[in-house]
Design a protein around this motif. Structure first.
Motif, PDB file in Angstrom:
ATOM      1  N   GLU A   1      40.450  31.887  42.119  1.00 17.53           N
ATOM      2  CA  GLU A   1      40.662  31.258  40.809  1.00 17.53           C
ATOM      3  C   GLU A   1      40.411  29.756  40.881  1.00 17.53           C
ATOM      4  O   GLU A   1      41.079  28.978  40.201  1.00 17.53           O
ATOM      5  CB  GLU A   1      42.094  31.524  40.316  1.00 17.53           C
ATOM      6  CG  GLU A   1      42.481  32.977  40.169  1.00 17.53           C
ATOM      7  CD  GLU A   1      41.987  33.618  38.872  1.00 17.53           C
ATOM      8  OE1 GLU A   1      41.182  32.983  38.156  1.00 17.53           O
ATOM      9  OE2 GLU A   1      42.400  34.761  38.600  1.00 17.53           O
TER      10      GLU A   1
ATOM     11  N   ASP B   1      46.092  35.068  47.063  1.00 13.42           N
ATOM     12  CA  ASP B   1      45.960  36.426  47.587  1.00 13.42           C
ATOM     13  C   ASP B   1      44.633  36.605  48.324  1.00 13.42           C
ATOM     14  O   ASP B   1      43.794  37.391  47.910  1.00 13.42           O
ATOM     15  CB  ASP B   1      46.086  37.402  46.405  1.00 13.42           C
ATOM     16  CG  ASP B   1      46.138  38.848  46.846  1.00 13.42           C
ATOM     17  OD1 ASP B   1      46.361  39.085  48.040  1.00 13.42           O
ATOM     18  OD2 ASP B   1      45.951  39.730  45.991  1.00 13.42           O
TER      19      ASP B   1
ATOM     20  N   ASP C   1      44.664  33.006  35.432  1.00 11.50           N
ATOM     21  CA  ASP C   1      43.441  32.776  34.658  1.00 11.50           C
ATOM     22  C   ASP C   1      43.712  32.310  33.228  1.00 11.50           C
ATOM     23  O   ASP C   1      42.805  32.255  32.407  1.00 11.50           O
ATOM     24  CB  ASP C   1      42.585  34.048  34.648  1.00 11.50           C
ATOM     25  CG  ASP C   1      43.368  35.268  34.184  1.00 11.50           C
ATOM     26  OD1 ASP C   1      44.473  35.089  33.657  1.00 11.50           O
ATOM     27  OD2 ASP C   1      42.864  36.394  34.363  1.00 11.50           O
TER      28      ASP C   1
ATOM     29  N   MET D   1      39.617  41.569  37.643  1.00 13.09           N
ATOM     30  CA  MET D   1      39.825  42.638  38.615  1.00 13.09           C
ATOM     31  C   MET D   1      38.772  43.735  38.447  1.00 13.09           C
ATOM     32  O   MET D   1      38.426  44.075  37.322  1.00 13.09           O
ATOM     33  CB  MET D   1      41.199  43.227  38.320  1.00 13.09           C
ATOM     34  CG  MET D   1      41.987  43.587  39.538  1.00 13.09           C
ATOM     35  SD  MET D   1      43.521  44.342  39.044  1.00 13.09           S
ATOM     36  CE  MET D   1      44.535  42.966  38.628  1.00 13.09           C
TER      37      MET D   1
HETATM   38  N1  UDP Z   1      44.812  38.916  41.420  1.00  8.96           N
HETATM   39  C1  UDP Z   1      45.381  38.861  42.687  1.00  8.96           C
HETATM   40  N2  UDP Z   1      44.922  39.745  43.637  1.00  8.96           N
HETATM   41  C2  UDP Z   1      43.966  40.676  43.382  1.00  8.96           C
HETATM   42  C3  UDP Z   1      43.428  40.739  42.075  1.00  8.96           C
HETATM   43  C4  UDP Z   1      43.879  39.847  41.124  1.00  8.96           C
HETATM   44  O1  UDP Z   1      46.248  38.051  42.951  1.00  8.96           O
HETATM   45  O2  UDP Z   1      43.608  41.422  44.289  1.00  8.96           O
HETATM   46  C5  UDP Z   1      45.316  37.970  40.389  1.00  8.96           C
HETATM   47  C6  UDP Z   1      44.251  37.252  39.583  1.00  8.96           C
HETATM   48  O3  UDP Z   1      43.854  36.058  40.214  1.00  8.96           O
HETATM   49  C7  UDP Z   1      44.962  37.010  38.272  1.00  8.96           C
HETATM   50  C8  UDP Z   1      45.882  38.217  38.151  1.00  8.96           C
HETATM   51  O4  UDP Z   1      46.030  38.738  39.457  1.00  8.96           O
HETATM   52  O5  UDP Z   1      45.720  35.831  38.303  1.00  8.96           O
HETATM   53  C9  UDP Z   1      45.360  39.268  37.213  1.00  8.96           C
HETATM   54  O6  UDP Z   1      44.071  39.658  37.620  1.00  8.96           O
HETATM   55  P1  UDP Z   1      42.858  39.773  36.609  1.00  8.96           P
HETATM   56  O7  UDP Z   1      42.805  38.600  35.707  1.00  8.96           O
HETATM   57  O8  UDP Z   1      41.653  40.037  37.445  1.00  8.96           O
HETATM   58  O9  UDP Z   1      43.278  41.083  35.837  1.00  8.96           O
HETATM   59  P2  UDP Z   1      43.060  41.413  34.293  1.00  8.96           P
HETATM   60  O10 UDP Z   1      43.459  40.189  33.526  1.00  8.96           O
HETATM   61  O11 UDP Z   1      41.622  41.718  34.164  1.00  8.96           O
HETATM   62  O12 UDP Z   1      43.973  42.574  34.066  1.00  8.96           O
END
Ligand code: UDP
Ligand code: MG
Length: 365
Positions: free
Chosen positions: A42, A71, A124, A235
């Motif tokens: 990020e 992570d 994010d 993700m």
């Molecule tokens: N994230 C993490 N480890 C992972 C995948 C995602 O820490 O293996 C974090 C990512 O940086 C974000 C949060 O988890 O802050 C949610 O992920 P993402 O935005 O990809 O998911 P979505 O919003 O698409 O559900």
């Protein structure tokens, strides 16, 4: 469960955050509010997250901390977190030694947090920081958990994400013993009482959305409109499916029972079919034409057996993981965190810490 499932119609912009007075602040030196943020690659968001969240928090109180959990990012995220910690010690970081997935990153953040209220939110900025004062108000009213329920997605969320998310909540609620509200996301505030319990759970595959419902306490929900992701990649589909399977398997043993039902059904079907086959053979002497039905039955049985084995395997795999008792995560570096996260006693790099050569290098720089 004293659950208030009614969604409260609060508008973020109508809430005037009431600043905490000095007398309201914790006297044990711990911050009033902790923000826990899992982050994977990020680098485009970390600084903006800090600026925007700190601005909102400062309107409520100066007594806060932000805990980033890196992570296993392969980009510059960890460096940025380190630098933020130097600039503002209220900005802290746990740096994992590899990628453990976002639920375990949240687990580490909850263990590291020492605030009286802990807010988990994505790095994010898809979770709007403007909602923080609304959640804090609810907390002050006496709720232990303030969940958020998605009212809309960022414009960039594709149909696949929307469809799979809707399908997941349908299936999850059909099989799980713990109901979860469709659209629940990992943006929530929890009282430290709840965080303390969560941090002690030995779950190897925690699935917080359901775990928190399972705990009970006084919970409420506020509506939340998810922003679009500005930079970085969301993700992967594979990770989302893995998360969904984790959620289902750790909160229900119903699939195991379904296997038994399917077994009964298939067995029951075999009885009339078997009788018919015998009659066909002995009375009508017409055995060869049975090929089609045999093929179908064979495939049906084979398929059911494989799916059943897969489901049982999921559960056995989990038992195996839990029995091994490995730590949930391993930590490479810690910034600003003096709590014992129950995983290991030393972090960093041994040569780096003790050698004269490194000491000189550090002094020179
Ligand atoms: N994230 C993490 N480890 C992972 C995948 C995602 O820490 O293996 C974090 C990512 O940086 C974000 C949060 O988890 O802050 C949610 O992920 P993402 O935005 O990809 O998911 P979505 O919003 O698409 O559900
Ligand atoms: Mg996101």
């Amino acid at each position: 469960m004293s659950e208030n499932t009614e969604i409260i119609g609060l508008q973020a912009d109508r809430i005037l955050p009431i600043r905490f007075q000095n007398g309201d602040l914790p006297t044990d030196g711990s911050p009033l509010i902790s923000v826990v943020t899992p982050a994977l690659n990020e680098e485009g968001n970390v600084e903006r997250f800090y600026t925007e969240v700190a601005r909102v928090l400062n309107e409520i109180t100066e007594s806060w901390e932000i805990i980033f959990v890196n992570d296993g990012s392969t980009d510059n995220s960890a460096d940025l977190m380190r630098r933020l910690n130097e600039q503002d010690p209220r900005c802290k970081a746990v740096i994992f030694s590899r990628n453990y997935g976002n639920q375990l990153a949240i687990a580490a953040g909850l263990r590291a947090a020492s605030g009286k209220a802990v807010i988990v939110m994505d790095a994010d900025l898809q979770h709007p920081p403007e909602l923080i004062p609304v959640m804090v108000e609810k907390w002050k009213e006496g709720y232990h958990v303030v969940n958020t329920v998605r009212t809309g997605y960022g414009d960039k969320a594709g149909w696949l994400k929307k469809f799979t998310s809707a399908a997941f909540y349908k299936v999850m609620n059909a099989i799980s013993d713990v109901p979860i509200i469709p659209g629940a996301c990992d943006f929530r505030l929890m009282d430290s009482v709840v965080v303390d319990i969560l941090s002690r759970l030995p779950e190897q595959t925690p699935f917080y959305r359901a775990l928190i419902r399972w705990m009970g306490f006084k919970q409420t929900s506020v509506p939340c409109s998810i922003n679009a992701r500005q930079t970085g990649v969301p993700m992967s589909f594979k990770k989302m499916i893995a998360l969904a399977i984790d959620g289902m398997v750790s909160f229900s043993t119903k699939p195991l029972r379904w296997i038994m039902y399917i077994g009964f059904l298939v067995t029951a079907m075999v009885i009339p079919y078997g009788i018919w086959a015998l009659i066909d053979h002995f009375i009508f002497n017409a055995t060869v034409p049975g090929w089609t039905s045999l093929l179908i039955l064979n495939m049906l049985l084979g398929g059911t057996l494989l799916v059943s084995l897969g489901i049982i395997g999921e559960y056995i795999g989990r038992i195996y993981n839990q029995v091994k008792g490995r730590p949930l995560f391993t930590i490479q570096e810690l910034y600003g965190i003096d709590k014992n996260l129950n995983t290991q006693t030393v972090v960093g790099h041994s040569w780096d810490k003790t050698s004269e050569e490194q000491k000189l290098k550090r002094e020179a720089s």
